[in-house]
Design a protein around this motif. Structure first.
Motif, PDB file in Angstrom:
ATOM      1  N   THR A 225       0.850  -1.199   0.000  1.00 30.50           N
ATOM      2  CA  THR A 225       0.000   0.000   0.000  1.00 30.50           C
ATOM      3  C   THR A 225       0.880   1.242   0.000  1.00 30.50           C
ATOM      4  O   THR A 225       1.613   1.459  -0.948  1.00 30.50           O
ATOM      5  CB  THR A 225      -0.983  -0.022   1.195  1.00 30.50           C
ATOM      6  OG1 THR A 225      -0.304  -0.489   2.359  1.00 30.50           O
ATOM      7  CG2 THR A 225      -2.154  -0.947   0.914  1.00 30.50           C
ATOM      8  N   ASP A 226       0.840   2.052   1.050  1.00 34.24           N
ATOM      9  CA  ASP A 226       1.737   3.208   1.117  1.00 34.24           C
ATOM     10  C   ASP A 226       1.963   3.567   2.587  1.00 34.24           C
ATOM     11  O   ASP A 226       1.424   2.910   3.476  1.00 34.24           O
ATOM     12  CB  ASP A 226       1.168   4.400   0.320  1.00 34.24           C
ATOM     13  CG  ASP A 226      -0.269   4.720   0.705  1.00 34.24           C
ATOM     14  OD1 ASP A 226      -0.539   4.890   1.901  1.00 34.24           O
ATOM     15  OD2 ASP A 226      -1.118   4.783  -0.192  1.00 34.24           O
ATOM     16  N   THR A 227       2.726   4.602   2.843  1.00 34.72           N
ATOM     17  CA  THR A 227       3.108   4.904   4.227  1.00 34.72           C
ATOM     18  C   THR A 227       2.052   5.737   4.951  1.00 34.72           C
ATOM     19  O   THR A 227       2.099   5.893   6.159  1.00 34.72           O
ATOM     20  CB  THR A 227       4.447   5.662   4.271  1.00 34.72           C
ATOM     21  OG1 THR A 227       4.324   6.786   3.394  1.00 34.72           O
ATOM     22  CG2 THR A 227       5.583   4.784   3.828  1.00 34.72           C
ATOM     23  N   ASP A 228       1.124   6.258   4.192  1.00 28.79           N
ATOM     24  CA  ASP A 228      -0.024   6.967   4.733  1.00 28.79           C
ATOM     25  C   ASP A 228      -0.935   5.926   5.426  1.00 28.79           C
ATOM     26  O   ASP A 228      -0.640   4.741   5.385  1.00 28.79           O
ATOM     27  CB  ASP A 228      -0.713   7.595   3.505  1.00 28.79           C
ATOM     28  CG  ASP A 228      -1.806   8.553   3.871  1.00 28.79           C
ATOM     29  OD1 ASP A 228      -1.802   9.027   5.007  1.00 28.79           O
ATOM     30  OD2 ASP A 228      -2.655   8.822   3.011  1.00 28.79           O
ATOM     31  N   THR A 229      -2.019   6.350   6.069  1.00 25.84           N
ATOM     32  CA  THR A 229      -2.914   5.344   6.653  1.00 25.84           C
ATOM     33  C   THR A 229      -4.355   5.519   6.193  1.00 25.84           C
ATOM     34  O   THR A 229      -5.206   4.702   6.507  1.00 25.84           O
ATOM     35  CB  THR A 229      -2.916   5.428   8.197  1.00 25.84           C
ATOM     36  OG1 THR A 229      -3.228   6.777   8.567  1.00 25.84           O
ATOM     37  CG2 THR A 229      -1.581   5.009   8.777  1.00 25.84           C
ATOM     38  N   VAL A 230      -4.617   6.584   5.448  1.00 32.25           N
ATOM     39  CA  VAL A 230      -6.002   6.899   5.075  1.00 32.25           C
ATOM     40  C   VAL A 230      -6.478   6.037   3.905  1.00 32.25           C
ATOM     41  O   VAL A 230      -5.780   5.895   2.904  1.00 32.25           O
ATOM     42  CB  VAL A 230      -6.133   8.393   4.691  1.00 32.25           C
ATOM     43  CG1 VAL A 230      -7.598   8.754   4.462  1.00 32.25           C
ATOM     44  CG2 VAL A 230      -5.515   9.268   5.759  1.00 32.25           C
ATOM     45  N   ILE A 231      -7.676   5.454   4.059  1.00 30.55           N
ATOM     46  CA  ILE A 231      -8.234   4.627   2.997  1.00 30.55           C
ATOM     47  C   ILE A 231      -9.076   5.501   2.086  1.00 30.55           C
ATOM     48  O   ILE A 231     -10.203   5.886   2.389  1.00 30.55           O
ATOM     49  CB  ILE A 231      -9.044   3.465   3.602  1.00 30.55           C
ATOM     50  CG1 ILE A 231      -8.076   2.543   4.357  1.00 30.55           C
ATOM     51  CG2 ILE A 231      -9.793   2.704   2.513  1.00 30.55           C
ATOM     52  CD1 ILE A 231      -8.713   1.435   5.115  1.00 30.55           C
ATOM     53  N   ARG A 232      -8.473   5.839   0.960  1.00 26.05           N
ATOM     54  CA  ARG A 232      -9.088   6.792   0.043  1.00 26.05           C
ATOM     55  C   ARG A 232      -8.690   6.397  -1.384  1.00 26.05           C
ATOM     56  O   ARG A 232      -7.563   5.971  -1.622  1.00 26.05           O
ATOM     57  CB  ARG A 232      -8.555   8.202   0.371  1.00 26.05           C
ATOM     58  CG  ARG A 232      -9.035   9.318  -0.535  1.00 26.05           C
ATOM     59  CD  ARG A 232      -8.655  10.674   0.062  1.00 26.05           C
ATOM     60  NE  ARG A 232      -7.213  10.781   0.350  1.00 26.05           N
ATOM     61  CZ  ARG A 232      -6.294  11.122  -0.556  1.00 26.05           C
ATOM     62  NH1 ARG A 232      -6.631  11.404  -1.791  1.00 26.05           N
ATOM     63  NH2 ARG A 232      -5.011  11.195  -0.209  1.00 26.05           N
ATOM     64  N   TYR A 233      -9.663   6.512  -2.318  1.00 25.89           N
ATOM     65  CA  TYR A 233      -9.352   6.187  -3.703  1.00 25.89           C
ATOM     66  C   TYR A 233      -8.634   7.363  -4.341  1.00 25.89           C
ATOM     67  O   TYR A 233      -9.181   8.460  -4.443  1.00 25.89           O
ATOM     68  CB  TYR A 233     -10.627   5.848  -4.490  1.00 25.89           C
ATOM     69  CG  TYR A 233     -10.307   5.351  -5.881  1.00 25.89           C
ATOM     70  CD1 TYR A 233     -10.183   3.988  -6.154  1.00 25.89           C
ATOM     71  CD2 TYR A 233     -10.073   6.250  -6.920  1.00 25.89           C
ATOM     72  CE1 TYR A 233      -9.857   3.533  -7.416  1.00 25.89           C
ATOM     73  CE2 TYR A 233      -9.734   5.800  -8.196  1.00 25.89           C
ATOM     74  CZ  TYR A 233      -9.628   4.443  -8.433  1.00 25.89           C
ATOM     75  OH  TYR A 233      -9.297   3.994  -9.680  1.00 25.89           O
ATOM     76  N   ASP A 234      -7.400   7.134  -4.769  1.00 31.98           N
ATOM     77  CA  ASP A 234      -6.626   8.153  -5.483  1.00 31.98           C
ATOM     78  C   ASP A 234      -5.573   7.397  -6.298  1.00 31.98           C
ATOM     79  O   ASP A 234      -4.504   7.054  -5.797  1.00 31.98           O
ATOM     80  CB  ASP A 234      -5.974   9.106  -4.473  1.00 31.98           C
ATOM     81  CG  ASP A 234      -5.178  10.215  -5.162  1.00 31.98           C
ATOM     82  OD1 ASP A 234      -4.803  10.046  -6.345  1.00 31.98           O
ATOM     83  OD2 ASP A 234      -4.934  11.245  -4.512  1.00 31.98           O
ATOM     84  N   ALA A 235      -5.925   7.126  -7.552  1.00 33.06           N
ATOM     85  CA  ALA A 235      -5.106   6.248  -8.384  1.00 33.06           C
ATOM     86  C   ALA A 235      -3.681   6.780  -8.552  1.00 33.06           C
ATOM     87  O   ALA A 235      -2.734   6.004  -8.673  1.00 33.06           O
ATOM     88  CB  ALA A 235      -5.764   6.044  -9.745  1.00 33.06           C
ATOM     89  N   GLU A 236      -3.534   8.108  -8.533  1.00 32.56           N
ATOM     90  CA  GLU A 236      -2.206   8.704  -8.717  1.00 32.56           C
ATOM     91  C   GLU A 236      -1.367   8.593  -7.446  1.00 32.56           C
ATOM     92  O   GLU A 236      -0.273   8.035  -7.453  1.00 32.56           O
ATOM     93  CB  GLU A 236      -2.345  10.203  -9.060  1.00 32.56           C
ATOM     94  CG  GLU A 236      -3.012  10.476 -10.393  1.00 32.56           C
ATOM     95  CD  GLU A 236      -2.114  10.086 -11.564  1.00 32.56           C
ATOM     96  OE1 GLU A 236      -0.948  10.533 -11.579  1.00 32.56           O
ATOM     97  OE2 GLU A 236      -2.587   9.333 -12.440  1.00 32.56           O
ATOM     98  N   ALA A 237      -1.913   9.118  -6.355  1.00 28.77           N
ATOM     99  CA  ALA A 237      -1.142   9.224  -5.117  1.00 28.77           C
ATOM    100  C   ALA A 237      -1.151   7.930  -4.310  1.00 28.77           C
ATOM    101  O   ALA A 237      -0.220   7.666  -3.552  1.00 28.77           O
ATOM    102  CB  ALA A 237      -1.686  10.375  -4.273  1.00 28.77           C
ATOM    103  N   LYS A 238      -2.226   7.134  -4.460  1.00 28.76           N
ATOM    104  CA  LYS A 238      -2.353   5.927  -3.646  1.00 28.76           C
ATOM    105  C   LYS A 238      -2.763   4.732  -4.515  1.00 28.76           C
ATOM    106  O   LYS A 238      -3.856   4.182  -4.364  1.00 28.76           O
ATOM    107  CB  LYS A 238      -3.397   6.162  -2.536  1.00 28.76           C
ATOM    108  CG  LYS A 238      -3.039   7.297  -1.578  1.00 28.76           C
ATOM    109  CD  LYS A 238      -4.241   7.690  -0.711  1.00 28.76           C
ATOM    110  CE  LYS A 238      -4.492   6.717   0.407  1.00 28.76           C
ATOM    111  NZ  LYS A 238      -3.446   6.744   1.444  1.00 28.76           N
ATOM    112  N   PRO A 239      -1.875   4.341  -5.434  1.00 27.11           N
ATOM    113  CA  PRO A 239      -2.256   3.290  -6.397  1.00 27.11           C
ATOM    114  C   PRO A 239      -2.552   1.937  -5.748  1.00 27.11           C
ATOM    115  O   PRO A 239      -3.462   1.233  -6.173  1.00 27.11           O
ATOM    116  CB  PRO A 239      -1.050   3.207  -7.342  1.00 27.11           C
ATOM    117  CG  PRO A 239       0.092   3.782  -6.568  1.00 27.11           C
ATOM    118  CD  PRO A 239      -0.508   4.830  -5.672  1.00 27.11           C
ATOM    119  N   GLY A 240      -1.804   1.591  -4.706  1.00 25.94           N
ATOM    120  CA  GLY A 240      -2.001   0.284  -4.067  1.00 25.94           C
ATOM    121  C   GLY A 240      -3.358   0.184  -3.408  1.00 25.94           C
ATOM    122  O   GLY A 240      -4.123  -0.757  -3.643  1.00 25.94           O
TER     123      GLY A 240
END
Ligand code: TYM
Length: 333
Positions: A225-240
């Protein structure tokens, strides 16, 4: 009823989640509203080296999986490409209509041949997209349900249909790609920058539908996923995370927004644990149904023979008209 056509390769082992969400799922839905033709593309499979016994087994396995996914031979025409000789016959005509440079611009060929090296790359792999053009045009398909990676091949199909129609008179329906935005590209669970595929660098990123459900659950739980913790759809910033939300949403029918709200303030772990369960609930009956179809190869072969018979009726008519338009002298009557 408008017509759809699509195909899938008889790969070793199992379809993967990208095949299912990107294409097969739509095939199942479209058989209710369209005159649907679906095939296992064994001619395409031999563009890379195949073992004969494995190819035969994989072709049956592919058909069994398509039935397990929900294709109904009463509602669609399901067949094996090599059972309909018109595919190879129309492909020759299409080969003679395609520019050499035009074929060289096909990105899938460029990628695959670069990996294999020139001496191991067959001419069949080079003309692969043109056989796909013939597949589609033979059935006068209006739409072709596929994933994003097939878009260029559908564009080529449109170009060649228009070229033929322009040169020889209206013959072929010019088809459109049917690609659902949400599932056009399912990503590798370990590397969400690349699409999920059999040639992934690590098996942990690839969900094979016929794998042990426990192993599948484990792969979901260890998705990157990523180092953030927020579950949000954002294909660019949070692809996983976005990929996981897409998979979750498509398998359950729950909207992405609803999912974001439900997981507000919860961590990635919660999402992954729940998605692992969703996935297990999906693959477990899928495996069982596939095994049931495989256990009765006679019935399976009968379904495919009947499908080929129905497909040939349409394919033969298009081929005869094409041969006539091209100027081939009529043969035996
Ligand atoms: P194939 O067998 O590689 O893949 C079957 C279908 O799965 C889709 N797909 C994906 N969709 C979303 N995300 C992914 N990660 C993903 N990976 C695969 C593919 O886009 C495809 O729709 N050339 C075709 C087979 C073919 C065909 C045809 C298709 C032959 N003739 C005529 C349509 C019409 C292929 O190799 O698909």
């Amino acid at each position: 009823r408008p017509r759809v056509l699509s195909g899938i390769q008889p790969t070793a082992g199992s379809f993967h989640l990208g095949n299912y969400l990107g294409a097969v799922r739509q095939w199942v839905a479209l058989q209710e509203t369209h005159d649907a033709f679906y095939m296992v593309v064994d001619l395409h499979a031999i563009t890379v080296q195949q073992d004969p016994a494995e190819l035969r087994a994989n072709t049956r396995l592919a058909a069994a999986q398509l039935l397990a996914a929900g294709l109904d031979p009463e509602r669609c025409t399901l067949f094996v490409q090599s059972h309909v000789p018109e595919h190879a016959q129309l492909a020759w005509v299409m080969n003679c209509l395609t520019g050499y440079g035009e074929a060289q611009r096909m990105t899938q060929f460029k990628d695959k041949s670069a990996k294999q090296g020139a001496d191991r790359t067959t001419v069949g792999l080079f003309t692969y997209p043109i056989l796909q053009v013939a597949d589609i045009l033979l059935y006068q398909a209006h739409e072709v349900p596929v994933g994003e990676d097939q878009r260029q091949h559908i564009e080529l199909t449109r170009d060649l249909a228009e070229r033929f129609n322009g040169r020889f008179g209206e013959t072929f329906t010019v088809p459109k790609a049917y690609i659902l935005k949400e599932t056009a590209k399912i990503f590798d669970l370990q590397d969400p920058a690349i699409k999920m595929s059999k040639s992934a660098s690590t098996p942990k990123g690839l969900i094979n539908l016929l794998d042990e459900p426990k192993a599948t659950a484990k792969k979901v739980k260890s998705a990157v996923t990523d180092t953030d913790t927020v579950i949000r759809y954002d294909a660019e910033a949070k692809p996983g995370v976005s990929n996981l939300l897409t998979i979750y949403s498509t398998l359950t029918g729950e909207g992405i927004l609803a999912l974001e709200q439900r997981y507000e303030g919860k961590g990635y772990g919660a999402l992954k644990t729940d998605l692992a369960e969703v996935m297990v609930d999906f693959v477990t009956p899928f495996r069982e149904r596939t095994q049931a179809y495989l256990a009765d190869p006679e019935t399976l072969d009968k379904i495919l023979a009947k499908g080929a018979e129905k497909a040939r009726l349409v394919a033969a008519e298009t081929l005869a008209q094409t041969y006539d338009r091209v100027g081939f002298l009529p043969g035996r009557r």
